[in-house]
Design an enzyme around this catalytic site. Structure first.
Site, PDB file in Angstrom:
ATOM      1  N   TYR A  35       0.802  -1.248   0.080  1.00 40.46           N
ATOM      2  CA  TYR A  35      -0.028  -0.073  -0.046  1.00 40.46           C
ATOM      3  C   TYR A  35       1.038   1.110   0.081  1.00 40.46           C
ATOM      4  CZ  TYR A  35      -3.559   3.266   1.148  1.00 40.46           C
ATOM      5  OH  TYR A  35      -4.540   4.302   1.403  1.00 40.46           O
ATOM      6  N   GLY A  86      34.429  -9.686  51.637  1.00 35.66           N
ATOM      7  CA  GLY A  86      34.695  -8.328  51.093  1.00 35.66           C
ATOM      8  C   GLY A  86      36.073  -8.291  50.449  1.00 35.66           C
TER       9      GLY A  86
END
Length: 280
Positions: free
Chosen positions: A84, A176
Site C-alpha cells: 500500500y 569483602g
C-alpha cells in the site's frame, strides 16, 4: 498502545519531509517502509508503515514526531502495508516484512514484540526469554574494577589449559575480598555460575550447556553444606542429570572449575591432590 502503525504526512517542502523522516531511529524499529505520493489535488504526502520494537501510545507518537502526521494502528500484514505504501514511489525501507505463519522469526523476537502475550500463551518460554534478555543486559553493563593480587594469580591459572582433575579453591575468611565480584565477572565470558544447592538441581542447570567453565560462589551461610559431590561430578565430565528430562552426559571438553568460599576445603571430603588453593 501498539507496535504497528500506519502514518500519513502532508508536506510542502523537501526540508519538511526529510526532517520528519529523520525522527525515525533504526534502533527502535523492527520494520519501516515509507512511500511518496501525490494526491489528485496536487498535495504531496508520505504514506508509511512502521513496526516498533516496543509498544507506544498515540500520545507518545505525537510527542516524538509532532502533531502534523496522522497515525492509525495498522491492520493487515507487514507485506500488505508495504504494498500500500509503495503504490507510487518508495523512499525508504528498513528491515524485512514479517510474513504471517513464517518460521523465520526467532522466539526472542516474538517475545520482545509482545512479552505479555507470550507470558499468557507459553509462560515457560517467556521466562527463559526474559532471563536471556536480563543476562545480556547484565553482561553489557557490568564493569569490573582493578584486579587484586589474588585475582591476578587466579587469572594466570585460568590462562592455562584445564585438566581433568584440578579444582581451584579461592579462600578468604573475612569477606569483602572480591570473590563474588570476580565470580560475577566470569558470567560475561559464558561461565556457569551457581551458589550451590542440591546435586540434581545443579546438574540439571549445568546440563543445559554442559561445555561451560564452572564457578561455585558459595555463600557463607552455606559453608557447612558444601556440595563436594556436585563439584567432582561436574569436573569428572561424566554424570547423569535425572531432573525433569533425564539425560546421561559424557563430555570430552575439559573445563576450569573454581570454588569461591569463606572456608577452606574439608580434606575428609575431597582429595587434597585435586585442590589448587588460592588465598585472598
Amino acid at each position: 498502545m501498539a507496535r504497528r502503525y500506519c502514518f500519513t504526512l502532508n508536506y510542502a517542502t523537501e526540508i519538511e519531509r526529510e526532517t520528519f523522516l529523520s525522527l525515525f531511529s533504526q534502533d527502535e524499529l523492527n520494520y519501516f517502509v515509507v512511500g511518496d505520493e501525490t494526491a489528485t489535488t496536487g498535495q504531496k504526502h508520505l504514506q508509511g508503515f512502521v513496526s516498533f520494537k516496543n509498544k507506544i501510545r498515540l500520545g507518545g507518537l505525537k510527542k516524538k514526531f509532532g502533531n502534523r502526521a496522522h497515525w492509525e494502528i495498522a491492520r493487515g500484514s507487514d507485506s500488505q502495508n508495504r504494498d500500500y505504501c509503495c503504490k507510487e514511489t518508495l523512499i525508504s525501507e528498513i528491515g524485512i516484512p514479517v510474513m504471517k505463519g513464517s518460521n523465520k522469526r526467532k522466539t526472542m523476537e516474538i517475545y520482545e514484540e509482545d512479552p505479555e502475550e507470550m507470558q499468557l500463551k507459553d509462560p515457560d518460554t517467556a521466562l527463559r526469554c526474559k532471563a536471556k534478555k536480563l543476562k545480556e543486559e547484565y553482561c553489557s553493563c557490568y564493569d569490573f574494577q582493578k584486579l587484586r593480587p589474588w585475582q591476578i594469580e587466579l587469572h594466570a591459572a585460568l590462562m592455562a589449559e584445564p585438566d581433568d582433575r584440578s579444582i581451584i579453591w579461592v579462600y578468604g575468611s573475612d569477606g569483602g575480598e572480591g570473590k563474588t565480584s570476580f565470580a560475577k565477572e566470569l558470567i560475561r565470558y559464558g561461565w556457569f555460575y551457581t551458589a550451590g544447592g542440591k546435586t540434581q538441581d545443579v546438574l540439571y542447570m549445568y546440563a543445559q550447556d554442559p561445555e561451560r567453565n564452572i564457578a561455585f560462589d558459595v555463600p557463607r551461610c552455606s559453608s557447612e553444606m558444601m556440595n563436594y559431590q556436585a563439584m567432582e561430578m561436574l569436573k569428572n565430565r561424566v554424570f547423569a542429570s535425572t531432573k525433569y528430562r533425564p539425560v546421561d552426559l559424557c563430555i570430552r571438553k575439559l573445563v576450569h572449575l573454581i570454588v569461591f568460599a569463606n572456608v577452606a576445603p574439608d580434606p575428609t571430603r575431597i582429595s587434597e591432590d585435586r585442590l589448587v588453593i588460592i588465598n585472598c
